[in-house]
Design a protein around this motif. Structure first.
Motif: not given
Lengths: 318, 288
Positions: A311-314, A220-221, A253, A308, A258, A246-247, A256
């Motif tokens: 979801i996000g890495e910061f 899933y990319s 996933l 959803f 996700i 791209l992992k 992650f």
């Protein structure tokens, strides 16, 4: 027969075993010990190979023409399928199929990408790459499900939305974006399954669910490894390199957070035993559905939003 | 006469010419080839004085053009991208971010703030294409989502000015999921019945065009902008045919019904405020 590079040593061993068995039968020589040894060796090789697949090998598996497709699931695991067609605006897009069916007596709206297994089928199905009307058909069916409060099951398997002139003229961006927005608002359980290839926006357009599950050897990319390679390396043949970066494997996933769960595949991949793969899939769909069925419509919408939303890495400066 | 010749003569020596003219004073229009004086170009909102070609703007320039002077207050600062994939192509992703930050003096590819647009209190998001092609990773997705939620919370209309190549590959599936996140937030804005104007500028493609950018209550394409899902190069490689002239340009989009209007830069601010004037009536009993 479609054989992948990493499958060759395993198949070579297996054919050797067959040969010995034939020899034993025909020449009446006792080879039981040798056969046993080889069978053990072959099994071990298969297990080590399959537990150490590279992201590129998984990419190849995810695209295997003998993997179960949407219509295989519908045929083997559901009853009374009523297929529905068309977006009511332009045409029926055969690269997305959908309709109502029952799974163990429970009604579902099922909608999924459909690839072909040979050239004729692929020309009809456009290699599972939808045009806007495909996404609009999917939306129309999901709206029906929402109206009648029927749970939604989406089956994702596409290299991506089709990049062509007609697709742009008819608003590919709009078709995908509207699905993302509308799926967020349905008051029914939505379970999404990545069957093989989850390619970019064209996959996500069926992917806004309460549960997102992936088959063990699916991907899933954000972009195909070939596309990524041609943009970042200016060389499409760097796809293997891109696939590492791209992992996008199911295992990545899940790590992650996700996706929610991985559906196990038979040893070596679903194409070795599609029936078994589909059976696992059906069981997992039902167990997830049973949990979601406890929630109200409002709770389902809220849970999906939060899923959803986070979801996000910061990093945020305090 | 002789002294005049003496003065000008050295400038004509090849190779010397560039040295004597400060960089960036003259700009060549990529469309018509006209040489433009940069001050004139800036005074004309960076629109070619000869052929009306719209040069790309930085987010700073866009904000200055679109908002009432001094009214813009930036929101949601201090968000920094991570590198969850440990992505390396010819450069490390972290180094790319650093390079983009020092090149643009911005934190990320989108700037969010609250401002006045001809007096209308508005939540505004502006992309800067110079920051990694305006691509959307986790930070951009988060800032857009916060802007939408802020609009709902404060009861403000929303304007997003997009200029983006799409989802940011270096954050992989995290970037992809920002499409779902931002679009889901727009579902909420929709239910809150707050207006959202999407302004699509050159270029708006990929995962940005296929999520919030195309979902405006009204979509405004800036004159000449390239807008589409798949990039022209990808389409050409797939279909192995030449693309029609003007394909995926703003004028193509209006012809095919994807946007409500194509607006030139000079008219943009007044169009936004005219739309708000029309639908944001102080006392609308139908909204009660």
């Amino acid at each position: 027969m479609f054989v992948l590079e990493f499958e060759k040593p395993i198949l070579a061993l297996k054919s050797k075993i067959e040969e010995l068995k034939r020899l034993q039968e025909d020449e009446k020589i006792v080879l039981t010990e040798e056969i046993k040894k080889l069978e053990k060796k072959s099994k071990e090789l298969e297990i080590t190979t399959c537990s150490n697949l590279s992201s590129w090998e998984k990419t190849q598996l995810s695209r295997h023409p003998l993997r179960p497709f949407s219509l295989d699931f519908i045929e083997k695991c559901t009853e009374g399928f009523i297929e529905l067609h068309g977006d009511r605006q332009f045409r029926d897009d055969p690269s997305i199929v959908g309709g109502f069916c029952k799974i163990e007596g429970i009604s579902f709206l099922v909608v999924g990408h459909q690839k072909g297994r040979n050239t004729t089928e692929n020309l009809k199905r456009n290699f599972g790459m939808p045009h806007p009307e495909g996404y609009r058909k999917a939306l129309r069916l999901m709206k029906l499900a929402n109206k009648f409060r029927i749970p939604i099951l989406t089956l994702i398997d596409t290299a991506g939305a089709y990049p062509g002139i007609g697709a742009e003229e008819r608003g590919q961006s709009d078709a995908i974006a509207v699905n993302l927005r509308e799926m967020a608002g349905f008051a029914v359980p939505i379970i999404c399954i990545i069957m093989g290839e989850g390619g970019s926006g064209g996959a996500l357009a069926l992917g806004v669910g309460n549960r997102v599950l992936m088959f063990e050897h699916s991907i899933y990319s954000v972009i195909t490894p070939e596309g990524c390679a041609s943009i970042l390396w200016r060389d499409g043949s760097m796809a293997r390199e891109a696939s590492k970066n791209l992992k996008y494997t199911a295992q990545d996933l899940l790590g992650f957070k996700i996706i929610d769960q991985i559906i196990p595949e038979p040893l070596g991949g679903s194409h070795n035993d599609p029936q078994k793969a589909l059976y696992s899939m059906k069981e997992i769909i039902l167990s997830n559905y049973k949990e979601l069925a406890k929630l109200s419509g409002t709770e389902l919408i809220e849970a999906r939003y939060q899923k959803f939303r986070q979801i996000g890495e910061f990093v945020e400066a305090s | 006469m002789t002294s005049w010749f003496k003065r000008i003569a050295p400038k004509l020596i090849p190779g010397e010419k560039k040295k004597n003219i400060p960089a960036g004073v003259w700009i060549k229009c990529p469309e018509c080839g006209e040489t433009l004086y940069s001050k004139d170009l800036e005074n004309n909102l960076k629109v070619c004085l000869n052929c009306t070609y719209h040069f790309r703007l930085t987010s700073e320039e866009r904000i200055a053009q679109l908002t009432d002077h001094g009214s813009f207050h930036e929101l949601f600062r201090g968000l920094t991208a991570q590198d969850p994939l440990k992505f390396v192509d010819s450069k490390k992703y972290k180094d790319r971010i650093k390079a983009a930050v020092s090149k643009t003096e911005l934190e990320e590819a989108v700037t969010v703030g609250r401002c006045l647009i001809n007096g209308h209190d508005t939540c505004l998001c502006v992309f800067n294409f110079r920051f990694m092609g305006g691509s959307m990773g986790s930070v951009v997705g988060e800032k857009i989502t916060r802007a939408i939620e802020y609009s709902i919370d404060q009861g403000l209309p929303l304007v997003i000015v997009s200029a983006s190549g799409g989802a940011r590959m270096q954050e992989g599936v995290f970037s992809l999921m920002q499409m779902a996140k931002t679009s889901a937030a727009l579902n909420r804005l929709d239910k809150a019945r707050l207006p959202y104007i999407s302004i699509l500028t050159d270029p708006t493609t990929g995962g940005v065009s296929a999520s919030f950018a195309i979902l405006g209550d009204i979509n405004i394409a800036e004159k000449g902008a390239l807008i589409g899902f798949a990039g022209p190069r990808v389409i050409q490689q797939t279909i192995k045919q030449d693309l029609p002239k003007g394909f995926q340009r703003a004028e193509f989009l209006i012809e095919h019904g994807a946007v409500d209007m194509v607006v030139s830069r000079k008219e943009l601010k007044s169009m936004v405020s005219r739309f708000f004037d029309m639908i944001l009536q102080k006392e609308n009993k139908l909204l009660a």
